[in-house]
Design a protein around this motif. Structure first.
Motif, PDB file in Angstrom:
ATOM      1  N   ALA A  15       0.846  -1.199   0.000  1.00  0.00           N
ATOM      2  CA  ALA A  15       0.000   0.000   0.000  1.00  0.00           C
ATOM      3  C   ALA A  15       0.879   1.246   0.000  1.00  0.00           C
ATOM      4  O   ALA A  15       1.907   1.300   0.678  1.00  0.00           O
ATOM      5  CB  ALA A  15      -0.911  -0.008   1.228  1.00  0.00           C
ATOM      6  N   GLY A  16       0.497   2.229  -0.786  1.00  0.00           N
ATOM      7  CA  GLY A  16       1.221   3.495  -0.840  1.00  0.00           C
ATOM      8  C   GLY A  16       2.516   3.453  -1.620  1.00  0.00           C
ATOM      9  O   GLY A  16       3.277   4.418  -1.622  1.00  0.00           O
ATOM     10  N   CYS A  17       2.776   2.367  -2.296  1.00  0.00           N
ATOM     11  CA  CYS A  17       4.023   2.180  -3.031  1.00  0.00           C
ATOM     12  C   CYS A  17       3.934   2.852  -4.408  1.00  0.00           C
ATOM     13  O   CYS A  17       2.901   2.778  -5.078  1.00  0.00           O
ATOM     14  CB  CYS A  17       4.250   0.676  -3.206  1.00  0.00           C
ATOM     15  SG  CYS A  17       5.806   0.250  -3.974  1.00  0.00           S
ATOM     16  N   ARG A  18       5.001   3.509  -4.814  1.00  0.00           N
ATOM     17  CA  ARG A  18       5.085   4.074  -6.163  1.00  0.00           C
ATOM     18  C   ARG A  18       5.454   2.939  -7.099  1.00  0.00           C
ATOM     19  O   ARG A  18       6.440   2.234  -6.874  1.00  0.00           O
ATOM     20  CB  ARG A  18       6.136   5.159  -6.224  1.00  0.00           C
ATOM     21  CG  ARG A  18       6.238   5.793  -7.595  1.00  0.00           C
ATOM     22  CD  ARG A  18       7.102   7.040  -7.516  1.00  0.00           C
ATOM     23  NE  ARG A  18       7.028   7.772  -8.739  1.00  0.00           N
ATOM     24  CZ  ARG A  18       8.037   7.863  -9.607  1.00  0.00           C
ATOM     25  NH1 ARG A  18       9.182   7.277  -9.358  1.00  0.00           N
ATOM     26  NH2 ARG A  18       7.903   8.560 -10.712  1.00  0.00           N
ATOM     27  N   THR A  19       4.684   2.747  -8.166  1.00  0.00           N
ATOM     28  CA  THR A  19       4.888   1.618  -9.058  1.00  0.00           C
ATOM     29  C   THR A  19       5.361   2.060 -10.436  1.00  0.00           C
ATOM     30  O   THR A  19       4.875   3.056 -10.984  1.00  0.00           O
ATOM     31  CB  THR A  19       3.588   0.802  -9.201  1.00  0.00           C
ATOM     32  OG1 THR A  19       2.521   1.684  -9.556  1.00  0.00           O
ATOM     33  CG2 THR A  19       3.245   0.082  -7.904  1.00  0.00           C
ATOM     34  N   ILE A  20       6.283   1.296 -10.977  1.00  0.00           N
ATOM     35  CA  ILE A  20       6.839   1.555 -12.299  1.00  0.00           C
ATOM     36  C   ILE A  20       6.751   0.267 -13.100  1.00  0.00           C
ATOM     37  O   ILE A  20       7.308  -0.765 -12.705  1.00  0.00           O
ATOM     38  CB  ILE A  20       8.319   2.011 -12.220  1.00  0.00           C
ATOM     39  CG1 ILE A  20       8.449   3.303 -11.411  1.00  0.00           C
ATOM     40  CG2 ILE A  20       8.897   2.213 -13.606  1.00  0.00           C
ATOM     41  CD1 ILE A  20       8.900   3.079 -10.014  1.00  0.00           C
ATOM     42  N   ALA A  21       6.024   0.318 -14.216  1.00  0.00           N
ATOM     43  CA  ALA A  21       5.897  -0.838 -15.102  1.00  0.00           C
ATOM     44  C   ALA A  21       7.015  -0.805 -16.127  1.00  0.00           C
ATOM     45  O   ALA A  21       7.259   0.228 -16.744  1.00  0.00           O
ATOM     46  CB  ALA A  21       4.547  -0.810 -15.811  1.00  0.00           C
ATOM     47  N   LEU A  22       7.705  -1.922 -16.301  1.00  0.00           N
ATOM     48  CA  LEU A  22       8.681  -2.029 -17.374  1.00  0.00           C
ATOM     49  C   LEU A  22       7.972  -2.637 -18.576  1.00  0.00           C
ATOM     50  O   LEU A  22       7.541  -3.791 -18.524  1.00  0.00           O
ATOM     51  CB  LEU A  22       9.873  -2.888 -16.952  1.00  0.00           C
ATOM     52  CG  LEU A  22      11.011  -2.081 -16.357  1.00  0.00           C
ATOM     53  CD1 LEU A  22      10.634  -1.546 -14.990  1.00  0.00           C
ATOM     54  CD2 LEU A  22      12.269  -2.872 -16.313  1.00  0.00           C
ATOM     55  N   CYS A  23       7.831  -1.846 -19.620  1.00  0.00           N
ATOM     56  CA  CYS A  23       7.111  -2.303 -20.804  1.00  0.00           C
ATOM     57  C   CYS A  23       7.615  -1.565 -22.036  1.00  0.00           C
ATOM     58  O   CYS A  23       8.132  -0.449 -21.936  1.00  0.00           O
ATOM     59  CB  CYS A  23       5.607  -2.131 -20.634  1.00  0.00           C
ATOM     60  SG  CYS A  23       5.073  -0.459 -20.258  1.00  0.00           S
ATOM     61  N   ILE A  24       7.435  -2.170 -23.173  1.00  0.00           N
ATOM     62  CA  ILE A  24       7.929  -1.623 -24.428  1.00  0.00           C
ATOM     63  C   ILE A  24       7.293  -0.267 -24.748  1.00  0.00           C
ATOM     64  O   ILE A  24       7.915   0.579 -25.384  1.00  0.00           O
ATOM     65  CB  ILE A  24       7.741  -2.643 -25.586  1.00  0.00           C
ATOM     66  CG1 ILE A  24       8.560  -2.255 -26.812  1.00  0.00           C
ATOM     67  CG2 ILE A  24       6.283  -2.815 -25.941  1.00  0.00           C
ATOM     68  CD1 ILE A  24      10.030  -2.509 -26.671  1.00  0.00           C
ATOM     69  N   GLU A  25       6.064  -0.049 -24.264  1.00  0.00           N
ATOM     70  CA  GLU A  25       5.378   1.221 -24.536  1.00  0.00           C
ATOM     71  C   GLU A  25       5.854   2.354 -23.637  1.00  0.00           C
ATOM     72  O   GLU A  25       5.458   3.492 -23.811  1.00  0.00           O
ATOM     73  CB  GLU A  25       3.857   1.086 -24.329  1.00  0.00           C
ATOM     74  CG  GLU A  25       3.206  -0.041 -25.045  1.00  0.00           C
ATOM     75  CD  GLU A  25       3.189  -1.338 -24.242  1.00  0.00           C
ATOM     76  OE1 GLU A  25       2.565  -2.277 -24.733  1.00  0.00           O
ATOM     77  OE2 GLU A  25       3.778  -1.418 -23.155  1.00  0.00           O
ATOM     78  N   GLY A  26       6.673   2.017 -22.664  1.00  0.00           N
ATOM     79  CA  GLY A  26       7.132   3.011 -21.702  1.00  0.00           C
ATOM     80  C   GLY A  26       8.115   3.998 -22.297  1.00  0.00           C
ATOM     81  O   GLY A  26       8.582   3.858 -23.431  1.00  0.00           O
ATOM     82  N   ARG A  27       8.434   4.975 -21.499  1.00  0.00           N
ATOM     83  CA  ARG A  27       9.378   6.017 -21.896  1.00  0.00           C
ATOM     84  C   ARG A  27      10.801   5.526 -21.631  1.00  0.00           C
ATOM     85  O   ARG A  27      11.095   4.991 -20.561  1.00  0.00           O
ATOM     86  CB  ARG A  27       9.100   7.275 -21.077  1.00  0.00           C
ATOM     87  CG  ARG A  27       9.941   8.445 -21.465  1.00  0.00           C
ATOM     88  CD  ARG A  27       9.477   9.697 -20.744  1.00  0.00           C
ATOM     89  NE  ARG A  27      10.648  10.538 -20.575  1.00  0.00           N
ATOM     90  CZ  ARG A  27      10.999  11.131 -19.461  1.00  0.00           C
ATOM     91  NH1 ARG A  27      10.257  11.020 -18.392  1.00  0.00           N
ATOM     92  NH2 ARG A  27      12.076  11.865 -19.409  1.00  0.00           N
ATOM     93  N   GLU A  28      11.672   5.709 -22.594  1.00  0.00           N
ATOM     94  CA  GLU A  28      13.076   5.361 -22.401  1.00  0.00           C
ATOM     95  C   GLU A  28      13.733   6.435 -21.550  1.00  0.00           C
ATOM     96  O   GLU A  28      13.520   7.623 -21.771  1.00  0.00           O
ATOM     97  CB  GLU A  28      13.793   5.255 -23.744  1.00  0.00           C
ATOM     98  CG  GLU A  28      13.355   4.064 -24.556  1.00  0.00           C
ATOM     99  CD  GLU A  28      14.066   3.980 -25.891  1.00  0.00           C
ATOM    100  OE1 GLU A  28      15.257   4.339 -25.959  1.00  0.00           O
ATOM    101  OE2 GLU A  28      13.411   3.571 -26.854  1.00  0.00           O
ATOM    102  N   LEU A  29      14.490   6.005 -20.545  1.00  0.00           N
ATOM    103  CA  LEU A  29      15.190   6.921 -19.658  1.00  0.00           C
ATOM    104  C   LEU A  29      16.683   6.646 -19.699  1.00  0.00           C
ATOM    105  O   LEU A  29      17.099   5.492 -19.765  1.00  0.00           O
ATOM    106  CB  LEU A  29      14.724   6.742 -18.202  1.00  0.00           C
ATOM    107  CG  LEU A  29      13.277   7.016 -17.857  1.00  0.00           C
ATOM    108  CD1 LEU A  29      13.026   6.678 -16.387  1.00  0.00           C
ATOM    109  CD2 LEU A  29      12.924   8.460 -18.136  1.00  0.00           C
ATOM    110  N   SER A  30      17.466   7.691 -19.588  1.00  0.00           N
ATOM    111  CA  SER A  30      18.902   7.506 -19.395  1.00  0.00           C
ATOM    112  C   SER A  30      19.122   7.093 -17.942  1.00  0.00           C
ATOM    113  O   SER A  30      18.221   7.223 -17.101  1.00  0.00           O
ATOM    114  CB  SER A  30      19.649   8.810 -19.686  1.00  0.00           C
ATOM    115  OG  SER A  30      19.297   9.791 -18.716  1.00  0.00           O
ATOM    116  N   SER A  31      20.311   6.639 -17.643  1.00  0.00           N
ATOM    117  CA  SER A  31      20.640   6.292 -16.256  1.00  0.00           C
ATOM    118  C   SER A  31      20.504   7.515 -15.358  1.00  0.00           C
ATOM    119  O   SER A  31      19.996   7.427 -14.235  1.00  0.00           O
ATOM    120  CB  SER A  31      22.061   5.728 -16.173  1.00  0.00           C
ATOM    121  OG  SER A  31      22.156   4.539 -16.916  1.00  0.00           O
ATOM    122  N   GLU A  32      20.944   8.666 -15.864  1.00  0.00           N
ATOM    123  CA  GLU A  32      20.853   9.901 -15.092  1.00  0.00           C
ATOM    124  C   GLU A  32      19.401  10.297 -14.846  1.00  0.00           C
ATOM    125  O   GLU A  32      19.056  10.759 -13.756  1.00  0.00           O
ATOM    126  CB  GLU A  32      21.586  11.045 -15.801  1.00  0.00           C
ATOM    127  CG  GLU A  32      23.078  10.844 -15.925  1.00  0.00           C
ATOM    128  CD  GLU A  32      23.508  10.023 -17.141  1.00  0.00           C
ATOM    129  OE1 GLU A  32      24.724   9.855 -17.318  1.00  0.00           O
ATOM    130  OE2 GLU A  32      22.647   9.538 -17.902  1.00  0.00           O
TER     131      GLU A  32
END
Length: 160
Positions: A70-87
């Motif tokens: 409960a209250g956890c921030r969730t991040i889905a790893l999926c092909i439709e997602g936004r590409e992020l740099s390590s930074e």
């Protein structure tokens, strides 16, 4: 201390994948409470219909979402997602912590991906690359990137 969890479908079968994840878990223990939570993969026939695949995705999705605290921030790893740099990932994690987030979960699907419900319920969607990777390798890569994000945010020498 931030709690970071990877909730993923399936178990790592090969020792080298497990060893790699264990190494990053050990390294991450200095920065956060880190955990990998594996849920059962749904079995589908070899020549599965779209309906059978969708049913498997729904079942896996329910198992994934049931493990999100409960209250956890969730991040889905999926092909439709936004590409992020390590930074950018490091900045996103830092921003979340500064804004009071104490628990973060990254969700990785099985060989068929993630259900639409999981993607909709996550606060963010991230893609590792436009390339396709085995989900076992994606798990190791995510562990490394989480470790790298902490190193970036702490000014460590790991990230060059």
């Amino acid at each position: 201390m931030l709690s970071v969890r990877i909730i993923c479908v399936g178990r790592l079968k090969e020792t080298y994948w497990r060893d790699a994840c264990a190494e990053y878990a050990k390294r991450l223990s200095a920065f956060c409470r880190f955990e990998i939570d594996e849920v059962e993969e749904s079995r589908v026939p070899e020549n599965a219909s779209r309906a059978q695949i969708d049913a498997a995705l729904q079942a896996e999705g329910r198992r994934l979402l049931d493990r999100v605290p409960a209250g956890c921030r969730t991040i889905a790893l999926c092909i439709e997602g936004r590409e992020l740099s390590s930074e950018a990932l490091a900045a996103d994690m830092d921003s979340a912590m500064v804004s009071g987030v104490s628990s973060m979960a990254f969700l990785i699907g099985g060989s068929w991906g993630l259900s639409g419900e999981v993607k909709q319920q996550c606060s963010r969607r991230v893609s590792m690359s436009p390339m396709t990777f085995p989900h076992q390798l994606a798990r190791v890569m995510l562990c490394e990137q989480i470790y790298r994000a902490f190193q970036i945010n702490m000014g460590g020498k790991y990230h060059k």
